[in-house]
Enzyme design. Structure first.
Site, PDB file in Angstrom:
ATOM      1  N   ASN A  10      21.574   9.623   6.365  1.00 41.47           N
ATOM      2  CA  ASN A  10      22.662   8.313   6.488  1.00 41.47           C
ATOM      3  C   ASN A  10      24.332   8.745   7.354  1.00 41.47           C
ATOM      4  O   ASN A  10      24.426   9.805   6.413  1.00 41.47           O
ATOM      5  CB  ASN A  10      23.311   8.547   5.095  1.00 41.47           C
ATOM      6  CG  ASN A  10      23.796   7.488   3.954  1.00 41.47           C
ATOM      7  OD1 ASN A  10      24.149   6.456   5.316  1.00 41.47           O
ATOM      8  ND2 ASN A  10      24.466   7.214   3.162  1.00 41.47           N
ATOM      9  N   TRP A  11      24.311   8.524   8.295  1.00 36.84           N
ATOM     10  CA  TRP A  11      25.655   8.951   8.674  1.00 36.84           C
ATOM     11  C   TRP A  11      26.964   7.636   8.648  1.00 36.84           C
ATOM     12  O   TRP A  11      27.907   8.622   9.070  1.00 36.84           O
ATOM     13  CB  TRP A  11      25.317   8.200  10.680  1.00 36.84           C
ATOM     14  CG  TRP A  11      24.212   8.430  11.479  1.00 36.84           C
ATOM     15  CD1 TRP A  11      23.142   9.372  10.603  1.00 36.84           C
ATOM     16  CD2 TRP A  11      23.601   8.410  12.638  1.00 36.84           C
ATOM     17  NE1 TRP A  11      21.933   9.846  11.720  1.00 36.84           N
ATOM     18  CE2 TRP A  11      22.667   9.912  12.819  1.00 36.84           C
ATOM     19  CE3 TRP A  11      23.794   8.215  13.371  1.00 36.84           C
ATOM     20  CZ2 TRP A  11      21.707   9.261  13.563  1.00 36.84           C
ATOM     21  CZ3 TRP A  11      22.876   7.926  14.701  1.00 36.84           C
ATOM     22  CH2 TRP A  11      22.257   8.593  14.665  1.00 36.84           C
ATOM     23  N   LYS A  12      26.317   7.217   7.517  1.00 37.94           N
ATOM     24  CA  LYS A  12      28.142   6.374   6.363  1.00 37.94           C
ATOM     25  C   LYS A  12      28.688   6.043   7.955  1.00 37.94           C
ATOM     26  O   LYS A  12      28.069   5.880   9.232  1.00 37.94           O
ATOM     27  CB  LYS A  12      28.469   7.696   6.068  1.00 37.94           C
ATOM     28  CG  LYS A  12      27.397   8.472   5.071  1.00 37.94           C
ATOM     29  CD  LYS A  12      28.405   9.089   3.625  1.00 37.94           C
ATOM     30  CE  LYS A  12      27.254   9.333   2.938  1.00 37.94           C
ATOM     31  NZ  LYS A  12      27.440   9.897   1.579  1.00 37.94           N
ATOM     32  N   HIS A  98      23.649   1.995  -2.486  1.00 39.68           N
ATOM     33  CA  HIS A  98      24.142   3.280  -2.117  1.00 39.68           C
ATOM     34  C   HIS A  98      25.771   4.152  -2.916  1.00 39.68           C
ATOM     35  O   HIS A  98      26.853   2.962  -3.587  1.00 39.68           O
ATOM     36  CB  HIS A  98      24.486   4.076  -0.914  1.00 39.68           C
ATOM     37  CG  HIS A  98      25.311   5.390  -0.524  1.00 39.68           C
ATOM     38  ND1 HIS A  98      26.587   5.645  -1.084  1.00 39.68           N
ATOM     39  CD2 HIS A  98      24.323   6.149  -0.454  1.00 39.68           C
ATOM     40  CE1 HIS A  98      26.621   6.775  -1.001  1.00 39.68           C
ATOM     41  NE2 HIS A  98      25.317   7.409   0.071  1.00 39.68           N
ATOM     42  N   GLU A 100      28.215   5.071  -2.669  1.00 37.92           N
ATOM     43  CA  GLU A 100      30.131   4.789  -2.058  1.00 37.92           C
ATOM     44  C   GLU A 100      29.646   2.838  -2.065  1.00 37.92           C
ATOM     45  O   GLU A 100      30.840   2.464  -2.488  1.00 37.92           O
ATOM     46  CB  GLU A 100      29.847   5.149  -0.676  1.00 37.92           C
ATOM     47  CG  GLU A 100      30.011   6.399  -0.883  1.00 37.92           C
ATOM     48  CD  GLU A 100      29.108   7.648   0.378  1.00 37.92           C
ATOM     49  OE1 GLU A 100      29.268   6.896   1.088  1.00 37.92           O
ATOM     50  OE2 GLU A 100      29.031   9.057  -0.332  1.00 37.92           O
ATOM     51  N   GLU A 170      20.468  10.143  -6.194  1.00 39.78           N
ATOM     52  CA  GLU A 170      22.100  10.945  -5.765  1.00 39.78           C
ATOM     53  C   GLU A 170      23.246  10.901  -6.803  1.00 39.78           C
ATOM     54  O   GLU A 170      23.939   9.674  -6.882  1.00 39.78           O
ATOM     55  CB  GLU A 170      22.362  10.057  -4.523  1.00 39.78           C
ATOM     56  CG  GLU A 170      21.612   9.832  -3.536  1.00 39.78           C
ATOM     57  CD  GLU A 170      21.951   9.268  -2.637  1.00 39.78           C
ATOM     58  OE1 GLU A 170      21.961  10.305  -1.236  1.00 39.78           O
ATOM     59  OE2 GLU A 170      22.854   8.162  -1.791  1.00 39.78           O
ATOM     60  N   GLY A 176      28.580  14.287  -1.011  1.00 43.99           N
ATOM     61  CA  GLY A 176      29.597  15.000  -0.169  1.00 43.99           C
ATOM     62  C   GLY A 176      30.567  16.037  -0.590  1.00 43.99           C
ATOM     63  O   GLY A 176      31.698  15.959  -0.033  1.00 43.99           O
ATOM     64  N   SER A 216      24.523  16.248  -0.961  1.00 41.57           N
ATOM     65  CA  SER A 216      24.681  18.284  -0.626  1.00 41.57           C
ATOM     66  C   SER A 216      23.245  18.260  -0.160  1.00 41.57           C
ATOM     67  O   SER A 216      23.816  20.130  -0.152  1.00 41.57           O
ATOM     68  CB  SER A 216      25.799  18.645  -1.682  1.00 41.57           C
ATOM     69  OG  SER A 216      27.290  18.099  -1.370  1.00 41.57           O
ATOM     70  N   GLY A 238      25.821  14.024   5.085  1.00 44.72           N
ATOM     71  CA  GLY A 238      27.146  15.505   5.706  1.00 44.72           C
ATOM     72  C   GLY A 238      25.477  16.680   7.299  1.00 44.72           C
ATOM     73  O   GLY A 238      26.373  16.178   7.785  1.00 44.72           O
TER      74      GLY A 238
HETATM   75  P1  PGA Z   1      25.892  14.241   1.050  1.00 47.71           P
HETATM   76  O1  PGA Z   1      25.659  12.043   1.523  1.00 47.71           O
HETATM   77  O2  PGA Z   1      24.455  14.882   1.962  1.00 47.71           O
HETATM   78  O3  PGA Z   1      27.010  14.039   2.357  1.00 47.71           O
HETATM   79  O4  PGA Z   1      26.007  14.549   0.316  1.00 47.71           O
HETATM   80  C1  PGA Z   1      23.997  11.723   1.169  1.00 47.71           C
HETATM   81  C2  PGA Z   1      24.213  11.147   0.136  1.00 47.71           C
HETATM   82  O5  PGA Z   1      25.111   9.581   0.355  1.00 47.71           O
HETATM   83  O6  PGA Z   1      23.126   9.386   0.871  1.00 47.71           O
END
Ligand code: PGA
Length: 254
Positions: A10-12, A98, A100, A170, A176, A216, A238
């Site tokens: 997931n490049w966000k 997601h 976010e 998640e 993150g 993470s 990340g």
């Molecule tokens: P992260 O993100 O690996 O940076 O914790 C995971 C995600 O949001 O899918």
């Protein structure tokens, strides 16, 4: 029951046009046709075409994914992107709900469910993301939150369409932050989600549905997490921005 593990990057809202193409080239050359693991990258909308071209030219089995979609078909929805637009850009799979989107943008469980159905009805695969906040975990609400989000996210989804759904557990507090759920805590949440799917659909379908862990995940903890019986891969933020780390996680899933 053997489930093919699935790993998503997931490049966000990261990278730029050149960097997204460079990362896609790196990922495709490292993973090739990635036998034994399904791999997808979830790319910012403006870079979908460029990354899609890299994937097509490389002949890699990496799947092109988008990070969100509209629950509407078309019309006056400024800033939104429809499922048919994504399909037009060769997208195969999409994230819905997601954390976010839920917690930063404010998407409701009902909207996430509508997006999931729209994606499936349009022919896309879906990764339905669920997970509790730290306050909810401390209050002992982890399983109740997951159940509420899974039920609402899959409202109206037929058993036949479930083959195209992956659940991503998640925990919000792990995303993150560098904090990861312990393998035992993650396994416990995954097993409960699997049992829930079993009760909503059938035990066979519960056993067949893939449940990824996200939050993470990195090369140093991926092996232990993926060794859990109900963890079928990862959704990686990340660490997916570095080809080498992403490859190591895909190897761990294999
Ligand atoms: P992260 O993100 O690996 O940076 O914790 C995971 C995600 O949001 O899918």
């Amino acid at each position: 029951m053997s489930r093919t593990p699935t790993v998503g990057g997931n490049w966000k809202m990261n990278l730029d046009r050149d960097a997204s193409v460079a990362l896609a080239r790196d990922v495709c050359s490292r993973l090739g046709d990635a036998p034994g693991v399904e791999v997808a990258v979830f790319v910012p909308f403006p870079y979908l075409l460029g990354v899609g071209r890299v994937i097509a030219d490389s002949g890699s089995a990496v799947r092109l994914g988008a990070q969100d979609l509209s629950d509407q078909d078309n019309g006056a929805f400024t800033g939104e992107v429809s499922a048919s637009m994504l399909i037009d850009c060769a997208v195969k799979t999409v994230l819905a709900g997601h954390s976010e989107r839920r917690h930063v943008v404010g998407e409701t469980d009902q909207l996430v469910g509508a997006k999931t159905r729209k994606a499936l009805d349009s022919g896309l695969d879906v990764i339905l993301c669920v997970g509790e906040t730290i306050e909810q975990r401390r209050a002992g609400q982890t399983d109740a939150v997951n159940e509420r989000q899974v039920r609402a996210g899959l409202e109206g989804v037929s058993p036949g369409d479930m083959a195209r759904v992956t659940i991503a557990y998640e925990p919000v507090w792990a995303i993150g932050t560098g904090m990861t759920a312990t393998p035992a805590d993650a396994q416990d949440a995954h097993a409960k989600i699997r049992a829930l799917l079993g009760s909503m659909y059938s035990s066979v379908l519960g056993e067949e549905t893939r449940i990824q862990y996200g939050g993470s995940m990195k090369p140093g903890n991926a092996v232990e997490l993926m060794a859990q019986p109900d963890i079928d891969g990862g959704l990686i933020g990340g660490a997916s921005l570095k080809g080498e780390d992403f490859q190591a996680i895909v190897e761990a899933a294999r």
